[in-house]
Design a protein around this motif. Sequence first.
Motif, mmCIF file in Angstrom:
data_model
loop_
_atom_site.group_PDB
_atom_site.id
_atom_site.type_symbol
_atom_site.label_atom_id
_atom_site.label_comp_id
_atom_site.label_asym_id
_atom_site.label_seq_id
_atom_site.Cartn_x
_atom_site.Cartn_y
_atom_site.Cartn_z
ATOM 1 N N GLY A 14 0.803 -1.215 0.000
ATOM 2 C CA GLY A 14 0.000 0.000 0.000
ATOM 3 C C GLY A 14 0.835 1.263 0.000
ATOM 4 N N SER A 15 1.879 1.294 0.836
ATOM 5 C CA SER A 15 2.726 2.491 0.889
ATOM 6 C C SER A 15 3.498 2.674 -0.413
ATOM 7 N N ALA A 16 3.917 1.561 -1.023
ATOM 8 C CA ALA A 16 4.620 1.641 -2.307
ATOM 9 C C ALA A 16 3.679 2.119 -3.409
ATOM 10 N N VAL A 17 2.423 1.694 -3.356
ATOM 11 C CA VAL A 17 1.435 2.157 -4.335
ATOM 12 C C VAL A 17 1.216 3.663 -4.192
ATOM 13 N N CYS A 18 1.143 4.149 -2.957
ATOM 14 C CA CYS A 18 0.990 5.596 -2.728
ATOM 15 C C CYS A 18 2.125 6.370 -3.380
ATOM 16 N N LYS A 19 3.366 5.914 -3.185
ATOM 17 C CA LYS A 19 4.526 6.600 -3.745
ATOM 18 C C LYS A 19 4.514 6.545 -5.271
ATOM 19 N N ALA A 20 4.149 5.378 -5.827
ATOM 20 C CA ALA A 20 4.126 5.231 -7.279
ATOM 21 C C ALA A 20 3.053 6.121 -7.904
ATOM 22 N N LEU A 21 1.909 6.223 -7.249
ATOM 23 C CA LEU A 21 0.837 7.078 -7.764
ATOM 24 C C LEU A 21 1.225 8.552 -7.694
ATOM 25 N N ALA A 22 1.860 8.941 -6.592
ATOM 26 C CA ALA A 22 2.307 10.327 -6.475
ATOM 27 C C ALA A 22 3.315 10.656 -7.572
ATOM 28 N N ALA A 23 4.189 9.701 -7.890
ATOM 29 C CA ALA A 23 5.174 9.913 -8.951
ATOM 30 C C ALA A 23 4.517 10.052 -10.313
ATOM 31 N N LYS A 24 3.334 9.469 -10.464
ATOM 32 C CA LYS A 24 2.584 9.580 -11.713
ATOM 33 C C LYS A 24 1.760 10.861 -11.776
ATOM 34 N N GLY A 25 1.778 11.640 -10.705
ATOM 35 C CA GLY A 25 1.071 12.904 -10.712
ATOM 36 C C GLY A 25 -0.308 12.878 -10.086
ATOM 37 N N PHE A 26 -0.671 11.773 -9.437
ATOM 38 C CA PHE A 26 -1.958 11.691 -8.749
ATOM 39 C C PHE A 26 -1.907 12.459 -7.427
ATOM 40 N N ALA A 27 -3.039 13.005 -7.050
ATOM 41 C CA ALA A 27 -3.231 13.470 -5.680
ATOM 42 C C ALA A 27 -3.718 12.271 -4.886
ATOM 43 N N VAL A 28 -2.932 11.831 -3.915
ATOM 44 C CA VAL A 28 -3.189 10.561 -3.242
ATOM 45 C C VAL A 28 -3.767 10.782 -1.847
ATOM 46 N N THR A 29 -4.883 10.106 -1.593
ATOM 47 C CA THR A 29 -5.453 10.019 -0.251
ATOM 48 C C THR A 29 -5.187 8.617 0.270
ATOM 49 N N GLY A 30 -4.430 8.506 1.348
ATOM 50 C CA GLY A 30 -4.116 7.201 1.920
ATOM 51 C C GLY A 30 -4.835 6.994 3.232
ATOM 52 N N LEU A 31 -5.442 5.827 3.396
ATOM 53 C CA LEU A 31 -6.162 5.503 4.624
ATOM 54 C C LEU A 31 -5.706 4.151 5.158
ATOM 55 N N SER A 32 -5.695 4.028 6.489
ATOM 56 C CA SER A 32 -5.320 2.765 7.126
ATOM 57 C C SER A 32 -5.891 2.738 8.533
ATOM 58 N N ARG A 33 -5.525 1.717 9.276
ATOM 59 C CA ARG A 33 -5.975 1.628 10.669
ATOM 60 C C ARG A 33 -5.496 2.821 11.491
ATOM 61 N N ARG A 34 -4.380 3.413 11.102
ATOM 62 C CA ARG A 34 -3.868 4.582 11.822
ATOM 63 C C ARG A 34 -4.839 5.763 11.743
ATOM 64 N N ASP A 35 -5.685 5.740 10.721
ATOM 65 C CA ASP A 35 -6.698 6.791 10.561
ATOM 66 C C ASP A 35 -8.038 6.381 11.167
ATOM 67 N N GLY A 36 -8.047 5.235 11.866
ATOM 68 C CA GLY A 36 -9.280 4.733 12.446
ATOM 69 C C GLY A 36 -10.090 3.870 11.506
ATOM 70 N N LEU A 37 -9.511 3.540 10.341
ATOM 71 C CA LEU A 37 -10.239 2.732 9.362
ATOM 72 C C LEU A 37 -10.033 1.249 9.657
ATOM 73 N N ASP A 38 -10.876 0.713 10.519
ATOM 74 C CA ASP A 38 -10.894 -0.719 10.816
ATOM 75 C C ASP A 38 -11.881 -1.359 9.853
ATOM 76 N N VAL A 39 -11.366 -2.096 8.869
ATOM 77 C CA VAL A 39 -12.238 -2.610 7.816
ATOM 78 C C VAL A 39 -13.196 -3.679 8.326
ATOM 79 N N THR A 40 -12.976 -4.172 9.540
ATOM 80 C CA THR A 40 -13.898 -5.155 10.112
ATOM 81 C C THR A 40 -15.051 -4.478 10.849
ATOM 82 N N ASP A 41 -15.044 -3.154 10.894
ATOM 83 C CA ASP A 41 -16.073 -2.382 11.601
ATOM 84 C C ASP A 41 -16.862 -1.554 10.591
ATOM 85 N N PRO A 42 -18.046 -2.002 10.185
ATOM 86 C CA PRO A 42 -18.819 -1.279 9.175
ATOM 87 C C PRO A 42 -19.088 0.175 9.544
#
Length: 214
Positions: A14-42
Amino acid sequence: MEQALVIGATGGIGSAVCKALAAKGFAVTGLSRRDGLDVTDPAAVSRILGGLQQRFDLVFIAVGVLGTPEKSLAGITVDEMKKVFAVNTFGVAILLSHLPKLLSKTGRCAVLSARVGSIGDNQIGGWHSYRASKAAVNQIVKGAAIELGRTHKGAVVAALHPGTVETSFTADYAGRHKTVSAELSAINLLNVLENLEPDQSGGFFDYAGREIVW
Protein backbone atom coordinates in the motif's frame (compact mmCIF):
# COMPACT_ATOMS: atom_id res chain seq x y z
CA MET A 1 -5.19 16.51 -11.19
CA GLU A 2 -6.37 12.91 -11.00
CA GLN A 3 -7.42 11.65 -7.57
CA ALA A 4 -6.40 8.30 -6.06
CA LEU A 5 -7.52 6.55 -2.88
CA VAL A 6 -5.32 3.85 -1.34
CA ILE A 7 -6.81 1.79 1.48
CA GLY A 8 -4.18 -0.06 3.47
CA ALA A 9 -1.76 2.77 2.77
CA THR A 10 0.73 1.97 5.53
CA GLY A 11 1.35 -1.66 4.52
CA GLY A 12 4.29 -2.72 2.40
CA ILE A 13 2.45 -2.77 -0.92
CA GLY A 14 0.00 0.00 0.00
CA SER A 15 2.73 2.49 0.89
CA ALA A 16 4.62 1.64 -2.31
CA VAL A 17 1.43 2.16 -4.34
CA CYS A 18 0.99 5.60 -2.73
CA LYS A 19 4.53 6.60 -3.75
CA ALA A 20 4.13 5.23 -7.28
CA LEU A 21 0.84 7.08 -7.76
CA ALA A 22 2.31 10.33 -6.47
CA ALA A 23 5.17 9.91 -8.95
CA LYS A 24 2.58 9.58 -11.71
CA GLY A 25 1.07 12.90 -10.71
CA PHE A 26 -1.96 11.69 -8.75
CA ALA A 27 -3.23 13.47 -5.68
CA VAL A 28 -3.19 10.56 -3.24
CA THR A 29 -5.45 10.02 -0.25
CA GLY A 30 -4.12 7.20 1.92
CA LEU A 31 -6.16 5.50 4.62
CA SER A 32 -5.32 2.77 7.13
CA ARG A 33 -5.97 1.63 10.67
CA ARG A 34 -3.87 4.58 11.82
CA ASP A 35 -6.70 6.79 10.56
CA GLY A 36 -9.28 4.73 12.45
CA LEU A 37 -10.24 2.73 9.36
CA ASP A 38 -10.89 -0.72 10.82
CA VAL A 39 -12.24 -2.61 7.82
CA THR A 40 -13.90 -5.16 10.11
CA ASP A 41 -16.07 -2.38 11.60
CA PRO A 42 -18.82 -1.28 9.18
CA ALA A 43 -19.57 1.81 11.25
CA ALA A 44 -15.95 2.98 11.14
CA VAL A 45 -15.77 2.37 7.38
CA SER A 46 -19.01 4.30 6.80
CA ARG A 47 -17.85 7.19 8.96
CA ILE A 48 -14.48 7.59 7.27
CA LEU A 49 -15.39 6.80 3.67
CA GLY A 50 -18.61 8.76 4.03
CA GLY A 51 -16.56 11.81 4.92
CA LEU A 52 -14.74 11.78 1.57
CA GLN A 53 -16.29 14.35 -0.74
CA GLN A 54 -14.43 13.77 -4.00
CA ARG A 55 -14.80 11.08 -6.63
CA PHE A 56 -11.64 9.10 -7.24
CA ASP A 57 -10.14 8.16 -10.60
CA LEU A 58 -8.34 5.22 -9.00
CA VAL A 59 -9.05 3.21 -5.86
CA PHE A 60 -6.53 0.63 -4.64
CA ILE A 61 -7.57 -1.73 -1.83
CA ALA A 62 -4.43 -3.22 -0.29
CA VAL A 63 -5.73 -4.77 2.93
CA GLY A 64 -5.17 -8.35 4.00
CA VAL A 65 -3.93 -10.76 6.65
CA LEU A 66 -2.19 -14.09 6.26
CA GLY A 67 -3.07 -15.63 9.59
CA THR A 68 -1.42 -18.95 10.41
CA PRO A 69 -1.39 -21.02 7.21
CA GLU A 70 -2.67 -24.55 7.83
CA LYS A 71 -0.57 -27.40 6.49
CA SER A 72 -3.48 -29.83 6.64
CA LEU A 73 -7.23 -30.02 7.18
CA ALA A 74 -6.54 -30.98 10.79
CA GLY A 75 -4.98 -27.57 11.31
CA ILE A 76 -8.16 -25.65 10.55
CA THR A 77 -9.74 -23.80 13.46
CA VAL A 78 -12.90 -21.75 13.32
CA ASP A 79 -11.38 -18.86 15.25
CA GLU A 80 -8.41 -18.56 12.91
CA MET A 81 -10.61 -18.81 9.83
CA LYS A 82 -12.88 -16.07 11.19
CA LYS A 83 -9.90 -13.75 11.70
CA VAL A 84 -8.69 -14.24 8.14
CA PHE A 85 -12.12 -13.89 6.55
CA ALA A 86 -12.91 -10.82 8.70
CA VAL A 87 -10.26 -8.79 6.87
CA ASN A 88 -9.64 -10.51 3.53
CA THR A 89 -13.28 -11.11 2.62
CA PHE A 90 -15.79 -9.34 4.85
CA GLY A 91 -13.60 -6.24 5.17
CA VAL A 92 -13.10 -5.90 1.44
CA ALA A 93 -16.82 -6.48 0.85
CA ILE A 94 -17.63 -3.64 3.26
CA LEU A 95 -15.20 -1.36 1.44
CA LEU A 96 -16.58 -2.26 -1.98
CA SER A 97 -20.11 -1.48 -0.82
CA HIS A 98 -19.02 2.18 -0.85
CA LEU A 99 -17.36 2.02 -4.27
CA PRO A 100 -20.28 3.36 -6.37
CA LYS A 101 -20.10 6.67 -4.46
CA LEU A 102 -16.29 6.82 -4.41
CA LEU A 103 -15.32 5.94 -7.97
CA SER A 104 -15.59 8.25 -10.96
CA LYS A 105 -17.66 7.04 -13.89
CA THR A 106 -14.56 5.88 -15.74
CA GLY A 107 -12.46 5.08 -12.67
CA ARG A 108 -10.41 2.00 -11.89
CA CYS A 109 -10.39 -0.09 -8.74
CA ALA A 110 -7.88 -2.78 -7.81
CA VAL A 111 -8.37 -5.26 -4.99
CA LEU A 112 -5.25 -7.04 -3.80
CA SER A 113 -5.90 -10.76 -4.09
CA ALA A 114 -3.52 -13.73 -4.42
CA ARG A 115 -2.93 -16.56 -6.87
CA VAL A 116 -3.52 -19.06 -4.05
CA GLY A 117 -7.16 -17.96 -4.18
CA SER A 118 -7.46 -19.66 -7.57
CA ILE A 119 -9.32 -22.97 -7.25
CA GLY A 120 -8.14 -24.12 -10.67
CA ASP A 121 -4.50 -23.38 -9.87
CA ASN A 122 -4.46 -25.14 -6.49
CA GLN A 123 -2.09 -28.08 -6.87
CA ILE A 124 -0.70 -28.60 -3.36
CA GLY A 125 -3.55 -27.87 -0.92
CA GLY A 126 -2.98 -26.37 2.49
CA TRP A 127 -3.35 -22.73 3.49
CA HIS A 128 -7.08 -23.41 3.65
CA SER A 129 -8.31 -20.25 5.40
CA TYR A 130 -6.19 -17.87 3.35
CA ARG A 131 -6.97 -19.62 0.06
CA ALA A 132 -10.69 -19.69 0.80
CA SER A 133 -10.77 -16.04 1.88
CA LYS A 134 -9.14 -14.96 -1.38
CA ALA A 135 -11.37 -17.20 -3.51
CA ALA A 136 -14.35 -15.63 -1.77
CA VAL A 137 -13.14 -12.07 -2.27
CA ASN A 138 -12.57 -12.80 -5.96
CA GLN A 139 -16.27 -13.63 -6.25
CA ILE A 140 -17.14 -10.37 -4.49
CA VAL A 141 -14.93 -8.44 -6.92
CA LYS A 142 -16.70 -10.11 -9.83
CA GLY A 143 -20.11 -9.20 -8.44
CA ALA A 144 -19.00 -5.64 -7.70
CA ALA A 145 -17.79 -5.22 -11.27
CA ILE A 146 -21.12 -6.40 -12.67
CA GLU A 147 -23.11 -4.05 -10.47
CA LEU A 148 -20.80 -1.09 -11.03
CA GLY A 149 -20.92 -1.65 -14.78
CA ARG A 150 -24.59 -0.66 -14.78
CA THR A 151 -23.88 2.87 -13.58
CA HIS A 152 -20.15 3.30 -14.35
CA LYS A 153 -19.93 1.88 -17.85
CA GLY A 154 -16.34 2.92 -18.41
CA ALA A 155 -15.06 1.72 -15.04
CA VAL A 156 -12.80 -1.24 -14.26
CA VAL A 157 -12.77 -3.33 -11.08
CA ALA A 158 -10.21 -6.13 -10.88
CA ALA A 159 -8.59 -8.59 -8.49
CA LEU A 160 -4.80 -8.45 -8.78
CA HIS A 161 -2.09 -10.89 -7.71
CA PRO A 162 1.16 -9.07 -6.82
CA GLY A 163 3.53 -12.04 -6.76
CA THR A 164 5.60 -12.71 -3.66
CA VAL A 165 6.59 -9.27 -2.42
CA GLU A 166 9.37 -8.47 0.05
CA THR A 167 7.30 -7.24 2.99
CA SER A 168 6.73 -8.22 6.62
CA PHE A 169 3.61 -10.00 5.37
CA THR A 170 5.74 -12.59 3.51
CA ALA A 171 8.80 -12.64 5.78
CA ASP A 172 8.17 -16.13 7.19
CA TYR A 173 7.94 -17.92 3.84
CA ALA A 174 9.36 -15.65 1.11
CA GLY A 175 12.67 -17.54 1.10
CA ARG A 176 11.01 -20.40 -0.77
CA HIS A 177 9.77 -18.13 -3.58
CA LYS A 178 11.17 -15.64 -6.04
CA THR A 179 10.43 -12.21 -4.61
CA VAL A 180 10.15 -8.66 -5.88
CA SER A 181 10.41 -5.39 -4.02
CA ALA A 182 7.25 -3.62 -2.93
CA GLU A 183 8.25 -0.69 -5.14
CA LEU A 184 8.51 -2.83 -8.29
CA SER A 185 5.32 -4.69 -7.40
CA ALA A 186 3.42 -1.40 -7.08
CA ILE A 187 4.62 -0.23 -10.48
CA ASN A 188 3.69 -3.57 -12.06
CA LEU A 189 0.22 -3.63 -10.54
CA LEU A 190 -0.57 -0.05 -11.52
CA ASN A 191 0.57 -0.73 -15.08
CA VAL A 192 -1.77 -3.71 -15.25
CA LEU A 193 -4.69 -1.73 -13.84
CA GLU A 194 -4.15 1.18 -16.22
CA ASN A 195 -4.12 -1.11 -19.26
CA LEU A 196 -7.27 -3.09 -18.48
CA GLU A 197 -10.30 -2.39 -20.68
CA PRO A 198 -13.86 -2.08 -19.33
CA ASP A 199 -14.76 -5.45 -20.87
CA GLN A 200 -12.08 -7.01 -18.62
CA SER A 201 -13.70 -5.61 -15.48
CA GLY A 202 -14.34 -8.30 -12.90
CA GLY A 203 -11.31 -10.31 -13.94
CA PHE A 204 -8.42 -11.79 -11.94
CA PHE A 205 -4.94 -10.86 -13.20
CA ASP A 206 -1.33 -11.25 -12.12
CA TYR A 207 1.37 -8.58 -11.95
CA ALA A 208 2.23 -9.11 -15.63
CA GLY A 209 -1.36 -8.71 -16.80
CA ARG A 210 -1.95 -12.42 -17.35
CA GLU A 211 -5.44 -13.63 -16.50
CA ILE A 212 -5.57 -16.19 -13.67
CA VAL A 213 -8.01 -19.10 -13.77
CA TRP A 214 -10.74 -18.89 -11.15
